[in-house]
Structures are given as C-alpha cells and as structure tokens.
Scaffold this active site. Structure first.
Site, PDB file in Angstrom:
ATOM      1  N   HIS A 209     -76.284  -5.537  53.472  1.00  0.00           N
ATOM      2  CA  HIS A 209     -77.107  -6.657  52.989  1.00  0.00           C
ATOM      3  C   HIS A 209     -76.540  -7.366  51.762  1.00  0.00           C
ATOM      4  O   HIS A 209     -77.119  -8.332  51.288  1.00  0.00           O
ATOM      5  CB  HIS A 209     -78.541  -6.199  52.691  1.00  0.00           C
ATOM      6  CG  HIS A 209     -78.643  -5.267  51.514  1.00  0.00           C
ATOM      7  ND1 HIS A 209     -78.603  -3.907  51.654  1.00  0.00           N
ATOM      8  CD2 HIS A 209     -78.774  -5.496  50.185  1.00  0.00           C
ATOM      9  CE1 HIS A 209     -78.725  -3.337  50.462  1.00  0.00           C
ATOM     10  NE2 HIS A 209     -78.812  -4.276  49.553  1.00  0.00           N
TER      11      HIS A 209
HETATM   12  C1  UD1 Z   1     -82.502  -7.635  47.084  1.00  0.00           C
HETATM   13  C2  UD1 Z   1     -81.800  -7.284  45.765  1.00  0.00           C
HETATM   14  C3  UD1 Z   1     -80.685  -6.281  46.037  1.00  0.00           C
HETATM   15  C4  UD1 Z   1     -81.227  -5.060  46.764  1.00  0.00           C
HETATM   16  C5  UD1 Z   1     -81.958  -5.490  48.026  1.00  0.00           C
HETATM   17  C6  UD1 Z   1     -82.599  -4.298  48.662  1.00  0.00           C
HETATM   18  C7  UD1 Z   1     -81.640  -9.014  44.015  1.00  0.00           C
HETATM   19  C8  UD1 Z   1     -80.737  -9.974  43.350  1.00  0.00           C
HETATM   20  N1  UD1 Z   1     -81.180  -8.465  45.154  1.00  0.00           N
HETATM   21  O1  UD1 Z   1     -81.524  -8.259  47.911  1.00  0.00           O
HETATM   22  O2  UD1 Z   1     -80.132  -5.840  44.800  1.00  0.00           O
HETATM   23  O3  UD1 Z   1     -80.142  -4.223  47.096  1.00  0.00           O
HETATM   24  O4  UD1 Z   1     -82.982  -6.442  47.681  1.00  0.00           O
HETATM   25  O5  UD1 Z   1     -82.946  -4.509  49.992  1.00  0.00           O
HETATM   26  O6  UD1 Z   1     -82.709  -8.763  43.529  1.00  0.00           O
HETATM   27  N2  UD1 Z   1     -86.158 -11.628  53.414  1.00  0.00           N
HETATM   28  C9  UD1 Z   1     -87.106 -11.587  54.400  1.00  0.00           C
HETATM   29  N3  UD1 Z   1     -88.185 -10.773  54.214  1.00  0.00           N
HETATM   30  C10 UD1 Z   1     -88.368 -10.016  53.119  1.00  0.00           C
HETATM   31  C11 UD1 Z   1     -87.384 -10.069  52.113  1.00  0.00           C
HETATM   32  C12 UD1 Z   1     -86.274 -10.872  52.280  1.00  0.00           C
HETATM   33  O7  UD1 Z   1     -86.996 -12.262  55.415  1.00  0.00           O
HETATM   34  O8  UD1 Z   1     -89.378  -9.281  53.045  1.00  0.00           O
HETATM   35  C13 UD1 Z   1     -84.955 -12.475  53.637  1.00  0.00           C
HETATM   36  C14 UD1 Z   1     -85.103 -13.909  53.128  1.00  0.00           C
HETATM   37  O9  UD1 Z   1     -84.381 -14.731  53.988  1.00  0.00           O
HETATM   38  C15 UD1 Z   1     -84.398 -13.855  51.774  1.00  0.00           C
HETATM   39  C16 UD1 Z   1     -83.300 -12.833  52.023  1.00  0.00           C
HETATM   40  O10 UD1 Z   1     -83.858 -11.888  52.927  1.00  0.00           O
HETATM   41  O11 UD1 Z   1     -83.895 -15.096  51.401  1.00  0.00           O
HETATM   42  C17 UD1 Z   1     -82.832 -12.128  50.760  1.00  0.00           C
HETATM   43  O12 UD1 Z   1     -83.924 -11.514  50.049  1.00  0.00           O
HETATM   44  P1  UD1 Z   1     -83.789 -11.267  48.451  1.00  0.00           P
HETATM   45  O13 UD1 Z   1     -84.927 -10.457  47.967  1.00  0.00           O
HETATM   46  O14 UD1 Z   1     -83.526 -12.544  47.758  1.00  0.00           O
HETATM   47  O15 UD1 Z   1     -82.463 -10.457  48.332  1.00  0.00           O
HETATM   48  P2  UD1 Z   1     -81.970  -9.175  49.121  1.00  0.00           P
HETATM   49  O16 UD1 Z   1     -80.721  -9.505  49.850  1.00  0.00           O
HETATM   50  O17 UD1 Z   1     -83.100  -8.578  49.871  1.00  0.00           O
HETATM   51  N1  UDP Z   2     -84.207   2.378  53.779  1.00  0.00           N
HETATM   52  C1  UDP Z   2     -85.283   2.443  54.674  1.00  0.00           C
HETATM   53  N2  UDP Z   2     -85.158   1.789  55.872  1.00  0.00           N
HETATM   54  C2  UDP Z   2     -84.042   1.101  56.230  1.00  0.00           C
HETATM   55  C3  UDP Z   2     -82.964   1.050  55.315  1.00  0.00           C
HETATM   56  C4  UDP Z   2     -83.074   1.690  54.098  1.00  0.00           C
HETATM   57  O1  UDP Z   2     -86.299   3.062  54.391  1.00  0.00           O
HETATM   58  O2  UDP Z   2     -84.001   0.543  57.337  1.00  0.00           O
HETATM   59  C5  UDP Z   2     -84.335   3.051  52.469  1.00  0.00           C
HETATM   60  C6  UDP Z   2     -83.235   4.030  52.123  1.00  0.00           C
HETATM   61  O3  UDP Z   2     -83.536   5.326  52.614  1.00  0.00           O
HETATM   62  C7  UDP Z   2     -83.245   3.972  50.602  1.00  0.00           C
HETATM   63  C8  UDP Z   2     -83.638   2.530  50.295  1.00  0.00           C
HETATM   64  O4  UDP Z   2     -84.235   2.034  51.492  1.00  0.00           O
HETATM   65  O5  UDP Z   2     -84.238   4.844  50.086  1.00  0.00           O
HETATM   66  C9  UDP Z   2     -82.434   1.693  49.936  1.00  0.00           C
HETATM   67  O6  UDP Z   2     -82.815   0.349  49.874  1.00  0.00           O
HETATM   68  P1  UDP Z   2     -81.807  -0.862  50.092  1.00  0.00           P
HETATM   69  O7  UDP Z   2     -80.609  -0.417  50.827  1.00  0.00           O
HETATM   70  O8  UDP Z   2     -82.613  -1.981  50.666  1.00  0.00           O
HETATM   71  O9  UDP Z   2     -81.464  -1.286  48.589  1.00  0.00           O
HETATM   72  P2  UDP Z   2     -80.345  -0.868  47.533  1.00  0.00           P
HETATM   73  O10 UDP Z   2     -80.450   0.595  47.335  1.00  0.00           O
HETATM   74  O11 UDP Z   2     -79.017  -1.313  48.059  1.00  0.00           O
HETATM   75  O12 UDP Z   2     -80.672  -1.653  46.325  1.00  0.00           O
END
Ligand code: UD1
Ligand code: UDP
Length: 386
Positions: A209
């Site tokens: 992601h």
């Molecule tokens: C965010 C965090 C990242 C973390 C990740 C965990 C920041 C800068 N990034 O990245 O550090 O590792 O979460 O998963 O805070 N979207 C949906 N539904 C949701 C959420 C997101 O459709 O419930 C889609 C939207 O198109 C959105 C994109 O995902 O624009 C990115 O979501 P965003 O929260 O901005 O960043 P992540 O890539 O999720």
């Molecule tokens: N995780 C989950 N379902 C998924 C993918 C990840 O429950 O399909 C959990 C995983 O076990 C961990 C957390 O989400 O506890 C990690 O989150 P993510 O990878 O979104 O964020 P990051 O750690 O990179 O910030």
C-alpha cells in the site's frame, strides 16, 4: 482522575491503541481513557471491524475526515480535533501512535493547546523523507513530552536528535500486545475454508500500500509482474488495500492479475483471519510496517518490498530482509525461501504482550512527578459526530 485521549485513525492504530485502552481501563481510580477516531480510514473492513475484534468501545468522538491529499486530510483532522477540544473536552494527556497523518495532526493540536502529548512507537526512522510517515514521525517526536519506544534503536535515534533522555522510555512493541492477546482466537479463524483452500498447502501472503510502490504505473506493474512470476511456483494470497485496488483499476492493470490462477485477491481481511494467514505462510511479501513486525514475531520469512525500513530490528534480529525493487530480485529472493533457504530470527526484547502495562507504569510516574490530578472527567456522551 486523568482524562486521556487515545487517537486512532488508520488501520494499524487500532491494534496499537486497543491494548492500551484496555490496560488504562483497569485503573479507573486514576485514568479515564477516551478513544477519538479521526475517520482517516472508514471502510467497514479498514475500521469498524477492528473495534469488534479488538473489543474496543465505540469512539468517544468520530471526526469523519475521510480521504484527501496529504495537506487536506491533515488539515481536516487538525480543524476537527481542535474543535472537539475547544468545545470543552480538554484532556490531561493525548496519546498518539505510529506515523500516520492522524498522529501528527492530533499531536500538533494538543501541543498548541498546551496539552501534553505521548507518542507510542516513538523514535523509528527510515531516514527517507520522501515518505509522509517519516515526516510525521520526526515531527511528532519533536513535540511529544513522553516518547515510548518499541526497540532500543529508536532510543538511539532520539538521543542523536538531541531529545532529552528523561522523555524517552523503552516500553516495547505494543502491536505485539494485540497479537499475543488474540493469537488463540486467530487460531480458530476459518479463513482457509473461506478461501476454499487446503490449510496444509504452501502459500505466500502479500500486502502492498505504500505510495512509492502503488501510486506509479511502472512500479505497480513491476510488482504485479513479480507476483505473477512467483505465482508460477506457489499460491499467493493478496488481501488488497483500498489504495492499491483503486490504482490497479485506474491504471487498467486488473486483467493483468487475472492472468494468474494461483493469485487469490481478497478484500482487506479481519485481524484474526490475517494473523492466521501470517502465522502459516511460507513467505510474506509486504511494504507494511506492522506486517514486518508480526512476521518477525511469528518467525516467518518476510521480504520487505522497500528500499529501507524504519524497523531495522526486524532485519538485525528478526526474519525480515529488504529486497531490491526489481522483478529479478523479488522473484529470486522468493524462490530461495520457497526452496527452504530461510533466515532464522528471534523475538526482540519487550515484544512480549506486556507493553501496555509498562506504558501505564511510565504514565503513573510521569503524572506523579507533575502532580497532575484533575477532576475533569469529561463528557461521557459522544460530543462530535461529523
Ligand atoms: C495510511 C497511512 C500509512 C499506513 C496506512 C495503513 C498516512 C500518510 N498514511 O496510508 O502510513 O501505513 O494508512 O493502512 O497517514 N481508502 C478507502 N477506504 C478507506 C481508507 C482509504 O477507500 O477506509 C482509499 C482512498 O482512496 C484513499 C486511499 O485509500 O485515498 C489512501 O488512504 P490514506 O488514509 O490517505 O492513506 P493509506 O495509503 O491508507
Ligand atoms: N492487517 C489486517 N488485515 C489485512 C492486512 C493487515 O488485519 O488485510 C493488520 C496486520 O495484521 C497489522 C496491521 O493490519 O496488525 C498493519 O496495518 P497496515 O499494513 O495497514 O499499516 P502499517 O503497519 O503499514 O502502517
């Protein structure tokens, strides 16, 4: 009674705050913890599901900020969290976790309103300022009053940046508290039935992601090509993050993936299902921070698809390896693991399920030193629901 706001917003925050909320709730004589959910993640499978699984109460406030550019999302969190506090619920301490936009935004609001801030998972550094998370980490640490670190490399990073050692406390990895607590429930998950798979079959588990991996056509295509190649040798389970799903659709790469019969793509999975898949995987390929840590805990080989990691202990002590971002490196490194050449690791110190207890001890001492005892027990109703 000390009122504490626990900030959550994105998926990894839930696993970090649930154990701390539980532990603080055991000490109601002195703490009143309230969960504030910014709404950075909002899909059922990126948010609410985890409240149920992790037994977290409904948030005290839900700020409903949803998605946006870095600036817009951060600004919305700042505006709405400040509104909440100015409306009358001023806590004695705000605890933020990790490195997402909700972390820095809420820390900034609190600090400017003269409220103390604690940062859970402080001190991690990738030294890669192209990542929004690195900027969030450095700035949050700079303004936090209590820095709670997951590993000693984090202490070193903070000291190098000139942060007073009195503020730094090595408490361990709180995400592992959730893992330890829920491991048994994860064992009971019927994910293999849901995926119509034989549980004894070998597979690789994949998550992706990071913007640097999935926001550009060429990089994303390279990663998908690697997966299709690896899929010629082993089944791949790929629970897809919404950012990645959207980009694959927008770039017209969906058909590309359907060319591989061995690739199982799912929605983001629940925590128990995902933990079970991690534990039984032959190999994990990821760019997630939390997944690097969990694979080290489980002793499962992990290839991190990034140029760097802010979690070097998963490499020096754990089962993690960085892998070059090209098809050849990714496929060759995966094949080596599939053929049995695996890196052995150990579980780092204080990744033991007791981090929340250590955090509460640090907070007890911190409050005692400052003699902060307030009778403001806050409004128990949900004040804001945007
Ligand atoms: C965010 C965090 C990242 C973390 C990740 C965990 C920041 C800068 N990034 O990245 O550090 O590792 O979460 O998963 O805070 N979207 C949906 N539904 C949701 C959420 C997101 O459709 O419930 C889609 C939207 O198109 C959105 C994109 O995902 O624009 C990115 O979501 P965003 O929260 O901005 O960043 P992540 O890539 O999720
Ligand atoms: N995780 C989950 N379902 C998924 C993918 C990840 O429950 O399909 C959990 C995983 O076990 C961990 C957390 O989400 O506890 C990690 O989150 P993510 O990878 O979104 O964020 P990051 O750690 O990179 O910030």
């Amino acid at each position: 009674m000390r009122v504490i706001h626990l900030i959550v917003g994105a998926r990894p925050n839930f696993m970090k705050m649930a154990p701390l909320h539980k532990e603080l709730s055991l000490h109601q004589d002195r703490y009143k913890p309230s969960i504030i959910h910014t709404g950075q993640h909002y899909d059922e499978k990126m948010s609410r599901l985890f409240f149920d699984e992790l037994n977290m109460p409904k948030p005290f406030a839900y700020l409903n900020v949803r998605s946006g550019t870095q600036g817009k999302q951060t600004a919305r969190i700042i505006e709405r969290y400040e509104d909440l506090i100015l409306a009358g619920d001023k806590p004695d301490l705000v605890i933020v976790a990790g490195d997402v936009n909700s972390t820095i935004a809420c820390a900034l609001v609190a600090k400017k309103l003269q409220i103390h801030v604690a940062h859970l998972e402080a001190g991690l550094r990738s030294y890669d300022e192209r990542m929004p998370e690195e900027i969030n980490r450095v700035l949050t640490d700079r303004i936090s009053d209590i820095l709670l670190t997951p590993s000693l490399d984090a202490n070193k990073n903070l000291i190098k940046e000139g942060i007073n050692t009195d503020k730094i406390h090595f408490v361990g990895n709180i995400m592992i508290d959730s893992l330890v607590e829920h491991q048994k429930k994860a064992e009971l998950s019927n994910i293999f039935d849901k995926l119509i798979m034989n549980p004894d079959e070998h597979y690789a588990l994949v998550t992706l992601h990071r913007p640097s991996n999935v926001d550009e056509y060429d990089g994303l295509k390279m990663l998908l090509t690697s997966l299709v190649e690896i899929g010629k040798h082993i089944k791949i389970i790929f629970p897809m993050h919404p950012r990645t799903k959207k980009n694959i659709q927008d770039f017209g790469l969906s058909n590309y993936l359907s060319s591989s019969k061995n690739l199982i793509i799912t929605e983001p999975l629940g925590y128990f299902d995902f933990l079970k898949l991690e534990k039984k995987a032959k190999l994990i390929l990821t760019d997630s921070g939390g997944v690097q840590e969990e694979s080290t805990y489980f002793g499962v080989p992990c290839l991190t698809l990034r140029e760097n990691t802010e979690r070097p202990i998963t490499i020096t002590e754990g089962t993690n390896q960085l892998v070059g971002l090209n098809v050849e490196s990714i496929v060759n490194s995966s094949l080596e693991i599939i053929e049995g050449k695996v890196k052995k690791g150990k579980i780092p110190k204080y990744w033991d399920g007791k981090t929340a207890q250590r955090v509460v001890k640090v907070l007890d001492e911190w409050f005692e030193k400052r003699n902060i005892v307030t009778e403001n027990i806050g409004n128990t109703e949900i004040l804001f629901n945007y």
